[in-house]
Design a protein around this motif. Structure first.
Motif, PDB file in Angstrom:
ATOM      1  N   LYS A 170      12.131 -37.045  32.461  1.00  0.00           N
ATOM      2  CA  LYS A 170      11.623 -38.076  31.566  1.00  0.00           C
ATOM      3  C   LYS A 170      12.653 -39.200  31.449  1.00  0.00           C
ATOM      4  N   GLY A 171      12.204 -40.426  31.690  1.00  0.00           N
ATOM      5  CA  GLY A 171      13.088 -41.568  31.587  1.00  0.00           C
ATOM      6  C   GLY A 171      13.977 -41.787  32.789  1.00  0.00           C
ATOM      7  N   ALA A 172      13.603 -41.209  33.948  1.00  0.00           N
ATOM      8  CA  ALA A 172      14.391 -41.386  35.167  1.00  0.00           C
ATOM      9  C   ALA A 172      14.451 -42.870  35.531  1.00  0.00           C
ATOM     10  N   SER A 173      15.660 -43.347  35.837  1.00  0.00           N
ATOM     11  CA  SER A 173      15.844 -44.754  36.181  1.00  0.00           C
ATOM     12  C   SER A 173      15.629 -44.978  37.678  1.00  0.00           C
ATOM     13  N   ARG A 174      15.666 -46.244  38.079  1.00  0.00           N
ATOM     14  CA  ARG A 174      15.534 -46.572  39.487  1.00  0.00           C
ATOM     15  C   ARG A 174      16.694 -45.965  40.277  1.00  0.00           C
ATOM     16  N   GLU A 175      17.882 -45.971  39.681  1.00  0.00           N
ATOM     17  CA  GLU A 175      19.041 -45.363  40.337  1.00  0.00           C
ATOM     18  C   GLU A 175      18.836 -43.864  40.530  1.00  0.00           C
ATOM     19  N   ASP A 176      18.233 -43.215  39.532  1.00  0.00           N
ATOM     20  CA  ASP A 176      17.940 -41.779  39.644  1.00  0.00           C
ATOM     21  C   ASP A 176      16.983 -41.513  40.803  1.00  0.00           C
ATOM     22  N   VAL A 177      15.964 -42.351  40.921  1.00  0.00           N
ATOM     23  CA  VAL A 177      14.993 -42.195  42.008  1.00  0.00           C
ATOM     24  C   VAL A 177      15.678 -42.382  43.353  1.00  0.00           C
ATOM     25  N   ASP A 178      16.581 -43.367  43.440  1.00  0.00           N
ATOM     26  CA  ASP A 178      17.320 -43.584  44.686  1.00  0.00           C
ATOM     27  C   ASP A 178      18.165 -42.360  45.033  1.00  0.00           C
ATOM     28  N   THR A 179      18.764 -41.751  44.003  1.00  0.00           N
ATOM     29  CA  THR A 179      19.559 -40.533  44.218  1.00  0.00           C
ATOM     30  C   THR A 179      18.674 -39.404  44.742  1.00  0.00           C
ATOM     31  N   ALA A 180      17.485 -39.272  44.151  1.00  0.00           N
ATOM     32  CA  ALA A 180      16.548 -38.241  44.591  1.00  0.00           C
ATOM     33  C   ALA A 180      16.153 -38.460  46.051  1.00  0.00           C
ATOM     34  N   MET A 181      15.977 -39.722  46.445  1.00  0.00           N
ATOM     35  CA  MET A 181      15.587 -40.031  47.821  1.00  0.00           C
ATOM     36  C   MET A 181      16.668 -39.615  48.816  1.00  0.00           C
ATOM     37  N   VAL A 182      17.933 -39.674  48.385  1.00  0.00           N
ATOM     38  CA  VAL A 182      19.031 -39.203  49.240  1.00  0.00           C
ATOM     39  C   VAL A 182      18.870 -37.709  49.515  1.00  0.00           C
ATOM     40  N   TYR A 183      18.514 -36.951  48.472  1.00  0.00           N
ATOM     41  CA  TYR A 183      18.283 -35.507  48.644  1.00  0.00           C
ATOM     42  C   TYR A 183      17.094 -35.266  49.579  1.00  0.00           C
ATOM     43  N   PHE A 184      16.023 -36.010  49.390  1.00  0.00           N
ATOM     44  CA  PHE A 184      14.835 -35.844  50.237  1.00  0.00           C
ATOM     45  C   PHE A 184      15.135 -36.179  51.694  1.00  0.00           C
ATOM     46  N   ASP A 185      15.977 -37.186  51.912  1.00  0.00           N
ATOM     47  CA  ASP A 185      16.366 -37.537  53.290  1.00  0.00           C
ATOM     48  C   ASP A 185      17.159 -36.394  53.928  1.00  0.00           C
ATOM     49  N   GLN A 186      18.004 -35.754  53.142  1.00  0.00           N
ATOM     50  CA  GLN A 186      18.765 -34.609  53.660  1.00  0.00           C
ATOM     51  C   GLN A 186      17.825 -33.464  54.023  1.00  0.00           C
ATOM     52  N   VAL A 187      16.811 -33.264  53.191  1.00  0.00           N
ATOM     53  CA  VAL A 187      15.823 -32.218  53.475  1.00  0.00           C
ATOM     54  C   VAL A 187      15.116 -32.501  54.786  1.00  0.00           C
ATOM     55  N   GLU A 188      14.696 -33.739  54.972  1.00  0.00           N
ATOM     56  CA  GLU A 188      13.984 -34.117  56.200  1.00  0.00           C
ATOM     57  C   GLU A 188      14.848 -33.880  57.431  1.00  0.00           C
ATOM     58  N   GLU A 189      16.127 -34.197  57.318  1.00  0.00           N
ATOM     59  CA  GLU A 189      17.036 -33.995  58.443  1.00  0.00           C
ATOM     60  C   GLU A 189      17.210 -32.507  58.759  1.00  0.00           C
ATOM     61  N   ILE A 190      17.329 -31.687  57.720  1.00  0.00           N
ATOM     62  CA  ILE A 190      17.475 -30.244  57.923  1.00  0.00           C
ATOM     63  C   ILE A 190      16.230 -29.664  58.572  1.00  0.00           C
ATOM     64  N   VAL A 191      15.063 -30.082  58.116  1.00  0.00           N
ATOM     65  CA  VAL A 191      13.806 -29.579  58.668  1.00  0.00           C
ATOM     66  C   VAL A 191      13.687 -29.952  60.142  1.00  0.00           C
ATOM     67  N   LYS A 192      14.104 -31.154  60.494  1.00  0.00           N
ATOM     68  CA  LYS A 192      14.049 -31.584  61.896  1.00  0.00           C
ATOM     69  C   LYS A 192      14.963 -30.730  62.762  1.00  0.00           C
TER      70      LYS A 192
END
Length: 264
Positions: free
Chosen positions: A222-244
């Motif tokens: 709740k109340g996640a900022s744009r910076e928080d979302v950008d941080t989350a996207m870094v984690y998701f990018d790492q996940v995508e790389e691991i899956v590949k």
């Protein structure tokens, strides 16, 4: 010989129909009682029996049988101690402990569903104790046990992410699992620990699941900022790389963690 739940006589199998013979004692009627439409006189037990030891009493730890799966009726109830002994026997039955050996620790053998939060937490502790006691602290087993605990913590706290509740347990357990995966990957790379291709992919996928759930927590906070979302996207990018990297032959897909962790 079984007791009829109506006349309470102990009778041989030929005194019951095939269907009645399969019923629990309090719901079973012999052919004679069925023909005479005799009512059942035995009461069902107040608590279901453990499917392993067949007792509905508290075990040596003072714990009653519990159920944390999709079984219905009286099925699926068991003492945690009995489930741990059952899972240990499965591990001891194979010459080398591998990822297939962990299934009994993670899911119900009847309905095949992964254990829910409460039972998964208990079984992860039992697996850690077993690893230390009989498997010389096997690193892969320890990783699986800590990951089971992480998934249980995540699922038990999913409602909290919409109410800004503290999540120290989630963060602490995520760090433990990620540290174990990194240590194992380092040892594998140096040659001090050997695992096969499937197990290597399995380790990578555990790391991916943890990173994915960290990202999900951040985004849903709740109340996640744009910076928080950008941080989350870094984690998701790492996940995508691991899956590949782990999408080759023999790789495990990311486990479904919606109802307890289950590798099967």
């Amino acid at each position: 010989m079984k007791i009829c739940g109506a006349c309470q006589r102990e009778l041989s199998k030929d005194c019951y129909s095939k269907k009645q013979w399969q019923h629990k004692q309090y719901a079973r009627r012999c052919r004679e009682c069925v023909a005479d439409d005799m009512p059942l006189t035995l009461k069902p037990p107040e608590r279901p029996d453990c499917w392993i030891c067949l007792s509905n009493e508290a075990d040596e730890r003072g714990e009653l049988p519990l159920r944390d799966c999709s079984c219905r009726g009286e099925a699926g109830y068991a003492h945690v101690s009995c489930l741990a002994q059952y899972a240990q026997s499965k591990c001891r039955a194979v010459p080398t402990v591998d990822i297939a050996s962990f299934v009994a620790w993670q899911r119900c053998p009847t309905c095949k569903q992964g254990f829910g939060c409460k039972l998964s937490m208990s079984m992860s502790s039992e697996l850690l104790s077993f690893a230390d006691r009989e498997l010389s602290g096997n690193k892969l087993v320890r990783l699986v046990a800590e990951f089971m605990k992480f998934i249980a913590i995540n699922n038990s706290g999913m409602a909290d992410i919409y109410h800004n509740q503290p999540r120290e347990d989630f963060t602490k357990q995520a760090r433990i699992v990620l540290k174990l995966t990194e240590d194992l990957e380092s040892k594998i790379e140096s040659g001090s620990v050997y695992v096969n291709g499937v197990e290597l992919s399995y380790i990578s996928n555990i790391k991916a699941v943890v990173l994915k759930l960290i990202g999900v927590r951040i985004v849903n906070d709740k109340g996640a900022s744009r910076e928080d979302v950008d941080t989350a996207m870094v984690y998701f990018d790492q996940v995508e790389e691991i899956v590949k990297r782990s999408s080759g032959v023999g790789a495990y897909h990311l486990p479904d963690t919606s109802n307890g962790f289950d590798i099967g």
